[in-house]
Design an enzyme around this catalytic site. Structure first.
Site, short mmCIF file in Angstrom:
data_model
loop_
_atom_site.label_atom_id
_atom_site.label_comp_id
_atom_site.label_asym_id
_atom_site.label_seq_id
_atom_site.Cartn_x
_atom_site.Cartn_y
_atom_site.Cartn_z
N HIS A 158 0.90 -1.46 -0.48
CA HIS A 158 -0.15 0.12 0.02
C HIS A 158 1.31 1.16 0.55
O HIS A 158 0.84 2.55 -0.87
CB HIS A 158 -0.53 0.16 1.32
CG HIS A 158 -2.15 1.11 1.18
ND1 HIS A 158 -3.09 0.80 0.62
CD2 HIS A 158 -1.48 2.52 1.71
CE1 HIS A 158 -3.84 2.10 1.59
NE2 HIS A 158 -2.92 3.02 1.75
N GLU A 159 1.65 1.38 1.26
CA GLU A 159 2.43 2.69 0.45
C GLU A 159 3.67 2.77 0.20
O GLU A 159 4.13 3.71 -0.59
CB GLU A 159 3.40 2.60 1.95
CG GLU A 159 2.54 2.23 3.72
CD GLU A 159 1.00 2.72 3.46
OE1 GLU A 159 1.79 4.21 3.55
OE2 GLU A 159 0.65 2.69 4.32
N HIS A 162 1.60 3.75 -2.86
CA HIS A 162 1.27 5.37 -2.39
C HIS A 162 2.30 6.39 -3.96
O HIS A 162 2.26 7.82 -3.75
CB HIS A 162 1.09 6.16 -1.69
CG HIS A 162 -0.08 6.05 -0.59
ND1 HIS A 162 -1.21 6.44 -1.04
CD2 HIS A 162 -0.10 5.56 0.10
CE1 HIS A 162 -2.14 6.12 -0.18
NE2 HIS A 162 -1.83 5.94 0.64
ZN LIG Z 1 -2.99 4.56 2.03
#
Ligand SMILES: [Zn+2]
Length: 544
Positions: A158-159, A162
């Site tokens: 997820h990170e 980003h």
């Molecule tokens: Zn996030």
């Protein structure tokens, strides 16, 4: 563009980190040292980070498709470095996945993850220097569970994702938070699905959505994915903005197809690289790339609440015709009620479906997606040899509540034959939820709790079907969570919940004890996530 110079005590803070690439590091004598960092990419201030401290590190490297050699570092308190190895592996998997899936490569020469024991959030995607709560980085192979490993993989992903969806293209303001979070949650769900099992991942994601987001949608905190107002920005970190936001993106992908969606993503990043944009800009990129009108679809962003879709089916045995009629409704939320001018419009609801014959055969249909755009719509299918069972909202293609009357017999047929793994489990969940609720009513009325023998038989069927993979089997045997039951019940009597569930388990174990023990022994020496999940599920049952 940030250039950061850090000076500190050399002994106390041997690590001096910031975003971007390290340009210079030197000792200043007098016990102090100095580091200079430069991040060549434009970024909003919330992505700035600075770390000064004394930590251990695990180092590795990754070569991008275009040949950039990236130094990877995961920092953790001294002595805990070896617990970072799974996080490091997950990081490399994420980098590869984003290149293969969306053609998105990493854009700096180093990528750092810092694990902090007392961090007040889960993790933060600061450019090139992610800051993580230790519980989402560190895993000791001796004590960490499969869930711990899975969560680390998903949050590291997820990170990392980003870096494009959030950092290279960011939000114009916080009302647009779902632009980066909905999209990035969708991306990490897809990543996790590809790394493990797509159907199991989908089931877990939908379970979470139903227990967290559906309850938010039906309560006083209901709000749109793109809210109009707030008391504090921290109020925005909700299941609606994250998880429902991801569902809206998923629906776009369902409507335009996988290829079309990738085309739209490519256009979005090309058009808006280096900009702070809006959800509107994202939707426009996807619709422009596919020449499709999303005007009505975008109501998912401005209207709150969970739509309910009623299904009516009709089979004409003489004409060999099968008709499906769908009707949608969505109650006004508390805030929507306060605005006398607010009119709720029908949603654009994409519903994947299939027709299954009682023999288990699927009927050939000209298309497998119904686009419900009006309050009520009807579809007719010709040449249907006998009355089929409608399996609808396959893969949970839309975040709605479905009202479909189905006989116990048909539910059982879907449990046995539905080719859509999500709906197969959905059928077992539906059967178990109905049975639990019936027994809860008995418990409330203080009448004897007698389980339906068909339900116990069906559980036995699932248990002994060797074609169902073990992880899926464990899910299909699971009773509905209290959160799910609570959403259906008018008055909540927790003791009745427990009594009802316990009664089903006891009857199931009594009737299938030998099969349960046999299956347990069969999976005991094996060592995959699926084996362990099923084994633990069986233990859960036989120790009740
Ligand atoms: Zn996030």
């Amino acid at each position: 563009i940030y250039t950061v110079e850090i000076e500190a005590d050399e002994k106390k803070y041997p690590l001096l980190l910031s975003n971007g690439d390290c340009l210079e590091k030197k000792s200043l004598g007098n016990g102090r040292h100095y580091a200079k960092w430069n991040d060549p990419h434009k970024k909003p201030s919330y992505l700035f980070a600075l770390v000064a401290g004394d930590m251990g590190v695990v180092t590795d490297s990754y070569k991008t498709t275009s040949g950039r050699e990236v130094k990877l570092e995961v920092f953790a308190p001294h002595g805990k470095q070896e617990r970072c190895l799974h996080a490091m592996k997950s990081l490399k998997q994420s980098m590869k996945w984003d290149e293969e899936t969306y053609g998105l490569e990493y854009d700096l020469n180093q990528y750092m993850v810092v694990s902090i024991d007392d961090f007040n959030m889960g993790a933060m995607e600061n450019k090139g220097l992610n800051v993580f709560n230790s519980k989402l980085v560190l895993a000791d192979v001796k004590t960490a569970t499969d869930d711990d490993f899975h969560q680390i993989q998903s949050v590291i992903g997820h990170e990392y994702f980003h870096n494009w969806s959030g950092n290279r293209v960011t939000c114009r303001n916080w009302f647009e938070l779902s632009l980066k979070e909905g999209l990035t949650v969708f991306r990490d769900q897809e990543f996790s699905g590809d790394m493990t099992s797509r159907s199991v991942q989908r089931i877990h994601d939908v379970d979470s959505l139903r227990s967290r987001q559906f309850s938010e949608d039906s309560g006083p905190n209901a709000h749109a994915v793109r809210p109009e107002s707030c008391l504090a920005v921290d109020n925005f970190y909700t299941a609606t903005i994250y998880e429902k936001g991801a569902e809206v993106i998923r629906m776009m992908q369902t409507i335009v197809g996988l290829k079309g969606f990738k085309k739209g993503m490519a256009l979005y990043f090309k058009r808006h690289d280096g900009q702070a944009v809006t959800i509107e800009n994202f939707a426009t990129a996807i619709s422009d790339a596919n020449q499709i009108d999303f005007t009505q679809f975008k109501l998912w962003y401005s209207q709150a609440g969970t739509p309910v879709v009623h299904v009516e089916e009709n089979y004409d045995a003489v004409k060999k015709q099968f008709k499906i009629k769908l009707t949608q409704s969505c109650d006004l939320t508390l805030t929507e009620k306060l605005d006398p001018t607010f009119v709720k419009e029908p949603f654009y609801i994409p519903l994947r479906f299939g027709l299954v014959l009682p023999t288990g055969k699927a009927i050939k249909i000209p298309f497998d997606l119904l686009a419900l755009k009006e309050v009520s719509q009807e579809w007719t299918f010709a040449d249907v040899p006998e009355k089929p069972i409608l399996s609808i909202n396959r893969e949970f293609s839309a975040p709605i509540k479905l009202v479909q009357n189905m006989s116990g017999q048909n539910i059982l047929l879907l449990i046995k034959f539905d080719s859509d793994a999500f709906n197969r489990r959905e059928a077992s969940m539906k059967m178990l939820l109905q049975e639990v609720r019936r027994l809860i009513a008995c418990a409330k009325n203080k009448t004897a709790l007698i389980t339906n023998p068909d339900v116990i038989e069906a559980l036995g069927y699932i248990l002994n079907d060797s074609k169902i993979d073990p992880q899926m089997k464990a899910l299909m045997l699971s009773l509905p969570s209290n959160m799910v039951i609570a959403q259906e019940e008018e008055t909540l009597v927790p003791e009745a919940f427990m009594q009802a569930k316990k009664k089903i388990i006891i009857d199931f174990v009594n009737q299938f004890q030998n099969d349960l023990v046999k299956l347990y022994k069969q999976h005991h020496p094996l060592d995959t996530i699926g084996d362990r999940t099923l084994k633990n599920k069986i233990l859960d049952f036989i120790t009740v």
